[in-house]
Design a protein around this motif. Structure first.
Motif, short mmCIF file in Angstrom:
data_model
loop_
_atom_site.label_atom_id
_atom_site.label_comp_id
_atom_site.label_asym_id
_atom_site.label_seq_id
_atom_site.Cartn_x
_atom_site.Cartn_y
_atom_site.Cartn_z
N GLY A 48 58.45 13.80 42.62
CA GLY A 48 57.70 12.88 41.77
C GLY A 48 56.63 13.61 40.99
O GLY A 48 56.74 14.80 40.73
N ASP A 49 55.58 12.88 40.63
CA ASP A 49 54.52 13.46 39.80
C ASP A 49 53.76 14.60 40.47
O ASP A 49 53.32 15.52 39.82
CB ASP A 49 53.53 12.38 39.36
CG ASP A 49 54.15 11.38 38.41
OD1 ASP A 49 55.19 11.71 37.79
OD2 ASP A 49 53.60 10.27 38.28
N ARG A 50 53.59 14.51 41.77
CA ARG A 50 52.86 15.55 42.52
C ARG A 50 53.72 16.05 43.67
O ARG A 50 53.49 15.69 44.83
CB ARG A 50 51.54 15.00 43.03
CG ARG A 50 50.58 14.61 41.89
CD ARG A 50 49.27 14.14 42.44
NE ARG A 50 48.70 15.18 43.29
CZ ARG A 50 47.59 15.85 43.00
NH1 ARG A 50 46.94 15.57 41.91
NH2 ARG A 50 47.14 16.77 43.81
N PRO A 51 54.72 16.86 43.38
CA PRO A 51 55.64 17.31 44.42
C PRO A 51 54.94 18.17 45.47
O PRO A 51 53.98 18.88 45.17
CB PRO A 51 56.67 18.15 43.67
CG PRO A 51 56.35 18.07 42.24
CD PRO A 51 55.04 17.40 42.08
N SER A 52 55.43 18.06 46.69
CA SER A 52 54.96 18.93 47.77
C SER A 52 56.15 19.27 48.66
O SER A 52 57.02 18.44 48.89
CB SER A 52 53.84 18.27 48.57
OG SER A 52 54.30 17.09 49.17
N CYS A 53 56.15 20.50 49.13
CA CYS A 53 57.26 21.00 49.94
C CYS A 53 57.06 20.63 51.41
O CYS A 53 55.93 20.66 51.91
CB CYS A 53 57.33 22.51 49.84
SG CYS A 53 57.53 23.13 48.18
N CYS A 54 58.15 20.35 52.06
CA CYS A 54 58.12 20.11 53.50
C CYS A 54 59.52 20.38 54.04
O CYS A 54 60.48 19.76 53.60
CB CYS A 54 57.67 18.69 53.81
SG CYS A 54 57.54 18.37 55.59
N PHE A 55 59.60 21.31 55.00
CA PHE A 55 60.88 21.68 55.58
C PHE A 55 60.77 21.65 57.10
O PHE A 55 59.87 22.28 57.66
CB PHE A 55 61.30 23.08 55.12
CG PHE A 55 61.45 23.18 53.63
CD1 PHE A 55 62.61 22.75 53.01
CD2 PHE A 55 60.43 23.69 52.85
CE1 PHE A 55 62.74 22.84 51.63
CE2 PHE A 55 60.56 23.78 51.47
CZ PHE A 55 61.72 23.34 50.87
N GLN A 56 61.68 20.94 57.75
CA GLN A 56 61.78 20.92 59.20
C GLN A 56 62.75 22.02 59.59
O GLN A 56 63.89 22.05 59.11
CB GLN A 56 62.29 19.56 59.70
CG GLN A 56 62.62 19.50 61.17
CD GLN A 56 61.40 19.61 62.08
OE1 GLN A 56 60.44 18.88 61.88
NE2 GLN A 56 61.45 20.49 63.04
#
Length: 125
Positions: free
Chosen positions: A112-120
């Motif tokens: 979206g407008d403010r992407p953020s990474c997150c990986f399990q």
């Protein structure tokens, strides 16, 4: 470089199917992973080493250990502009993380407008 990458990504998205886009970005991730040294040790040590390498490349990442493995979170995504336009870009990072950490990875990124990474991450079977 962010506007150029975002525009390239949009252009590819207009010419390729979603599955082709994802495969292109996975290949990018695999090629980038080859350039990085694979850390040794248990999963937690490998993820912490990967986080340190990523932090040197630009994104600020943190590692949270949990009962199934570890979570790698990015606080500032240098690919954010491209990701906000084409979420398939995250497939490159997912593939890079999996190869360098030698782990199974489940992407849980916020697009979206403010992407953020997150990986399990969990041990590869």
């Amino acid at each position: 470089y962010a506007p150029a990458l975002a525009t390239l990504t949009e252009t590819l998205g207009e010419r390729l199917s979603p599955s082709e886009m994802e495969e292109v970005f996975r290949e990018v991730g695999r090629r980038l992973a080859v350039l990085l040294q694979v850390p040794s040790g248990n999963l937690q040590k490998r993820v912490r080493a990967l986080s340190a390498v990523l932090n040197q490349m630009g994104p600020l990442t943190t590692v949270e250990v949990n009962e199934t493995g570890a979570i790698l979170r990015g606080a500032s995504c240098p690919l954010g502009l491209a990701v906000s336009r084409r979420p398939e870009v995250c497939a490159a990072v997912e593939e890079l993380v999996a190869m360098v950490a030698g782990a199974r990875v489940e992407q849980q990124c916020h697009h979206g407008d403010r992407p953020s990474c997150c990986f399990q991450l969990s041990e590869a079977s």
